[in-house]
Write an enzyme that holds these catalytic residues in place. Structure first.
Site, PDB file in Angstrom:
ATOM      1  N   LYS A 164       0.832  -1.212   0.000  1.00  0.00           N
ATOM      2  CA  LYS A 164       0.000   0.000   0.000  1.00  0.00           C
ATOM      3  C   LYS A 164       0.864   1.259   0.000  1.00  0.00           C
ATOM      4  O   LYS A 164       0.648   2.174  -0.803  1.00  0.00           O
ATOM      5  CB  LYS A 164      -0.919   0.009   1.224  1.00  0.00           C
ATOM      6  CG  LYS A 164      -1.916  -1.121   1.290  1.00  0.00           C
ATOM      7  CD  LYS A 164      -2.826  -0.992   2.486  1.00  0.00           C
ATOM      8  CE  LYS A 164      -2.092  -1.005   3.799  1.00  0.00           C
ATOM      9  NZ  LYS A 164      -1.358  -2.255   4.050  1.00  0.00           N
ATOM     10  N   GLU A 190       1.233   5.294  11.623  1.00  0.00           N
ATOM     11  CA  GLU A 190       2.097   4.396  10.860  1.00  0.00           C
ATOM     12  C   GLU A 190       3.519   4.425  11.425  1.00  0.00           C
ATOM     13  O   GLU A 190       3.826   5.140  12.375  1.00  0.00           O
ATOM     14  CB  GLU A 190       2.090   4.791   9.381  1.00  0.00           C
ATOM     15  CG  GLU A 190       0.816   4.358   8.659  1.00  0.00           C
ATOM     16  CD  GLU A 190       0.641   2.854   8.621  1.00  0.00           C
ATOM     17  OE1 GLU A 190       1.491   2.156   8.072  1.00  0.00           O
ATOM     18  OE2 GLU A 190      -0.373   2.367   9.157  1.00  0.00           O
ATOM     19  N   ARG A 191       4.392   3.643  10.800  1.00  0.00           N
ATOM     20  CA  ARG A 191       5.769   3.540  11.284  1.00  0.00           C
ATOM     21  C   ARG A 191       6.539   4.828  10.994  1.00  0.00           C
ATOM     22  O   ARG A 191       6.420   5.412   9.921  1.00  0.00           O
ATOM     23  CB  ARG A 191       6.484   2.372  10.594  1.00  0.00           C
ATOM     24  CG  ARG A 191       5.774   1.036  10.744  1.00  0.00           C
ATOM     25  CD  ARG A 191       6.413  -0.017   9.859  1.00  0.00           C
ATOM     26  NE  ARG A 191       5.670  -1.258   9.867  1.00  0.00           N
ATOM     27  CZ  ARG A 191       4.609  -1.512   9.101  1.00  0.00           C
ATOM     28  NH1 ARG A 191       4.163  -0.582   8.256  1.00  0.00           N
ATOM     29  NH2 ARG A 191       3.994  -2.663   9.158  1.00  0.00           N
TER      30      ARG A 191
END
Length: 464
Positions: A164, A190-191
């Protein structure tokens, strides 16, 4: 953290701390819902929270957007009677900030007096407009099966590890060259590594001077992750409404917004709904999605990544997001395991823009014929696995061979993956894609090896 303003209007006292949920008692009138609350801690930092609900008799329940580690009952809280807000303005361009506008890039504090509330109503229907101009991404499988217009909301659905973020980053890479507006990126839960890599990518391409990046990463409290999308939208709306510039709004990841809302809901003591989600799931997603729209003053195109838990597309968070999306690009783990990237499943992807009036009759008919061929190929796969190609009719054997060539042709080397693959990226116009797919379906590539069409750009690269 930034200190709170000096024109304090009301003071309260913390009576309970449950994770990042605070109960605050005010002597006089309770602050309105959505109002920002500020608590100065001994380290001379300020913990920010916002009023979520009224408990009666001057008591309110608030959600902190900073860590509450070390916070104690009895500490004083200040309210200025204003909703929680974020800095906006041209000085944000080129910067990486959190949802309060505090720099995360090591740069100087952003000096601007203009602040907009995080929660703003969507534009009225009379101010909205729909775009009829097809937005070319340069990615073959998207432009063919899942085109989108300049005013639409596009979502990239997929489970963990199917690509993604790579698809999102490649879209940004391809879009920035011809894009004349502003890009606002919302990193929700997110990371940190992925956000840093995107920052480096945009800086190396010389596009950061027209980009604002707003992050609320995995390590942040759920209240911050739940609001970072709203903060990024307020910044995007400033450029759209006040500056009248076209805005590209990119979100990674919408599911983390839902997940943060679920954590906040649990801390508030609400009974969960289906599959453990918050009872306000539909409203939480709508509050974000309905603000993303083009207006009469300027356009806004949005591309969003949506994590699909356990590859279950019937998950309530996924189905509720589908309601708001104009073009849905579905990534498949089965396609990824075959080594076909981008791992798009054309049979499950949809787009309202795949219409002859928008893309043209030839594009529409080519896409429909390609879907028919790929659909028939999927029907025959079990039969081929059990009995082999020899048991198929001549017509089906011919169709399977063309379907395999078509699947290979729809793969594409990405610019943002050059470092890992060693293959230079390719950008293909929608016209080249349609001509290439039509040639394969017409049998003009039957003499080519299947692997000659794998990981190339336009069809000319496969023709000796």
């Amino acid at each position: 953290m930034s200190s709170h303003p000096e024109n304090a209007t009301t003071h309260g006292v913390i009576t309970a701390v449950r994770g990042t949920v605070l109960d605050v008692q005010f002597d006089g009138k309770s602050p309105a819902i959505g109002t920002g609350l500020y608590c100065r801690v001994p380290q001379d930092d300020v913990i920010t929270a916002y009023v979520h609900s009224h408990l009666g008799e001057g008591s309110v329940r608030a959600i902190a957007i900073d860590s509450t580690r070390g916070l104690c009952r009895g500490w004083q809280v200040t309210s200025h009677g204003r909703p929680i807000d974020v800095v906006v303005g041209d000085k944000l361009l080129g910067r990486v900030v959190d949802l309060k506008g505090t720099p995360l890039d090591g740069g100087a504090p952003i000096e601007t007096e203009t602040r907009w509330p995080l929660h703003r109503p969507p534009p009225p229907s009379s101010e909205r407009r729909t775009g009829n101009e097809i937005y070319a991404t340069g990615i073959k499988v998207i432009d063919l099966f899942c085109p989108f217009t300049s005013g639409s909301r596009v979502a990239v659905f997929g489970g963990a590890g199917v690509g993604k973020t790579i698809v999102l980053t490649e879209f940004i890479h391809n879009a920035v060259e011809g894009y004349r507006g502003v890009a606002v990126f919302a990193g929700i839960g997110e990371r940190s590594r992925e956000g840093f890599e995107l920052w480096q990518e945009l800086a190396s391409r010389g596009f950061m001077d027209r980009t604002v990046m707003v992050f609320g990463q995995m390590k942040e409290p759920p209240g911050a992750r739940f609001l970072v999308g709203q903060a990024a939208l307020s910044i995007a709306e400033y450029f759209r409404d006040a500056r009248q510039k076209d805005v590209m709004f990119v979100v990674d990841n919408v599911y983390r917004h839902v997940q943060a809302g679920m954590e906040v809901s649990g801390l508030l003591g609400r009974l969960p709904s289906r599959v453990g989600y918050q009872p306000t799931l539909a409203a939480d997603i709508a509050s974000l999605e309905e603000r993303i729209t083009a207006t009469r003053s300027a356009g806004m195109v949005s591309v969003q990544a949506v994590y699909v838990p356990a590859d279950d597309y019937s998950d309530p968070a996924v189905t509720h997001t589908f309601w708001h999306i104009d073009s849905a690009l579905v990534l498949s783990r089965d396609v990824a395991t075959e080594g076909l990237f981008p791992a798009v499943d054309p049979l499950r992807s949809t787009s309202k823009a795949l219409d002859p009036a928008l893309v043209g009759l030839r594009h529409y008919e080519t896409a429909q014929e390609a879907l028919r061929v790929l659909g028939r190929f999927e029907e025959l796969r079990d039969l081929i696995a059990m009995l082999g190609m020899e048991e198929l009719s001549p017509e089906d054997r011919l169709l399977v061979n063309r379907a395999r060539r078509l699947r290979n042709f729809l793969t594409q080397p990405f610019f943002v993956a050059e470092l890992f693959t060693g293959t230079p990226g390719r950008r293909v116009t929608p016209e080249e894609t349609v001509e290439g797919v039509a040639a394969i379906l017409d049998g003009k590539c039957d003499h080519l090896r299947e692997d000659a069409l794998f990981m190339i750009g336009a069809l000319e690269e496969a023709i000796p």
